[in-house]
Scaffold this motif. Sequence first.
Motif, PDB file in Angstrom:
ATOM      1  N   ARG A 105    -118.068 -80.515  58.634  1.00 43.16           N
ATOM      2  CA  ARG A 105    -117.194 -81.654  58.319  1.00 43.16           C
ATOM      3  C   ARG A 105    -118.039 -82.858  57.927  1.00 43.16           C
ATOM      4  NH1 ARG A 105    -112.213 -81.660  58.773  1.00 43.16           N
ATOM      5  NH2 ARG A 105    -112.072 -80.138  60.453  1.00 43.16           N
ATOM      6  N   CYS A 123    -110.852 -76.644  54.518  1.00 39.15           N
ATOM      7  CA  CYS A 123    -111.534 -77.603  53.657  1.00 39.15           C
ATOM      8  C   CYS A 123    -113.015 -77.266  53.755  1.00 39.15           C
ATOM      9  CB  CYS A 123    -111.273 -79.037  54.109  1.00 39.15           C
ATOM     10  SG  CYS A 123    -111.910 -79.400  55.749  1.00 39.15           S
ATOM     11  N   SER A 167    -119.479 -82.297  54.392  1.00 38.92           N
ATOM     12  CA  SER A 167    -118.516 -82.419  53.304  1.00 38.92           C
ATOM     13  C   SER A 167    -117.988 -83.836  53.167  1.00 38.92           C
ATOM     14  CB  SER A 167    -117.370 -81.421  53.471  1.00 38.92           C
ATOM     15  OG  SER A 167    -116.575 -81.749  54.579  1.00 38.92           O
ATOM     16  N   GLU A 168    -117.886 -84.580  54.260  1.00 35.40           N
ATOM     17  CA  GLU A 168    -117.396 -85.954  54.175  1.00 35.40           C
ATOM     18  C   GLU A 168    -118.390 -86.872  53.474  1.00 35.40           C
ATOM     19  OE1 GLU A 168    -116.432 -86.920  58.224  1.00 35.40           O
ATOM     20  OE2 GLU A 168    -114.474 -85.947  58.102  1.00 35.40           O
ATOM     21  N   ILE A 176    -114.079 -74.880  56.828  1.00 34.40           N
ATOM     22  CA  ILE A 176    -113.621 -75.071  58.197  1.00 34.40           C
ATOM     23  C   ILE A 176    -112.217 -74.498  58.241  1.00 34.40           C
ATOM     24  CG2 ILE A 176    -113.059 -76.723  59.995  1.00 34.40           C
ATOM     25  CD1 ILE A 176    -115.109 -78.620  58.578  1.00 34.40           C
TER      26      ILE A 176
END
Length: 178
Positions: free
Chosen positions: A92, A136, A95-96, A70
């Motif tokens: 997001r 990230c 990945s979280e 991102i």
Amino acid sequence: MASLRARLGAAEEANQDLIAFARGHSGAVASIHEAALAAMDAEGIERLFHVVTQEWPLILGIDAVALSLIVGGKGFRADGSGVQMVDPIILRRLSENVSAVEMRSVENGHPLFGPARELIRAEALIRIECEPPLPCGLLVLGQRAELQLDARHGSELLMFLGRSLAAMIRRCLIEPAN
């Protein structure tokens, strides 16, 4: 005497297993270091993406690599076929839901593998973390063959690879090649 022979045989077998593990671990360390060095030699972010998606599969002896990032509110996914735009909200969320490193056997690979996901039977998911406003994301490594994964040693090596890649991304974006 028979009992001593059996114990000696078991000890020799355990010794051979330990030697095989050490050789495999040593080979994995060498491959990870070679991959990190290849990425360090990359000048510019495009070359870094090429090294990660095209050269790392050969260096690491795996079948697929995909890198999602991102960047400035936009989502990107890079693999051997190029770079595609991806919804940053989805990236997001993906990945979280991953700790620093996850290694697992799967029936189908992670969606970030794209069309190759149906072939993947073992995967490693590695978070790429940089301080905002830098990117990230998630690095996914996949293998067609099911593997017995040594989670503790393997995750330490892969964490090193992920942190190295994050540092190289920072370098490329903060000090772009002239």
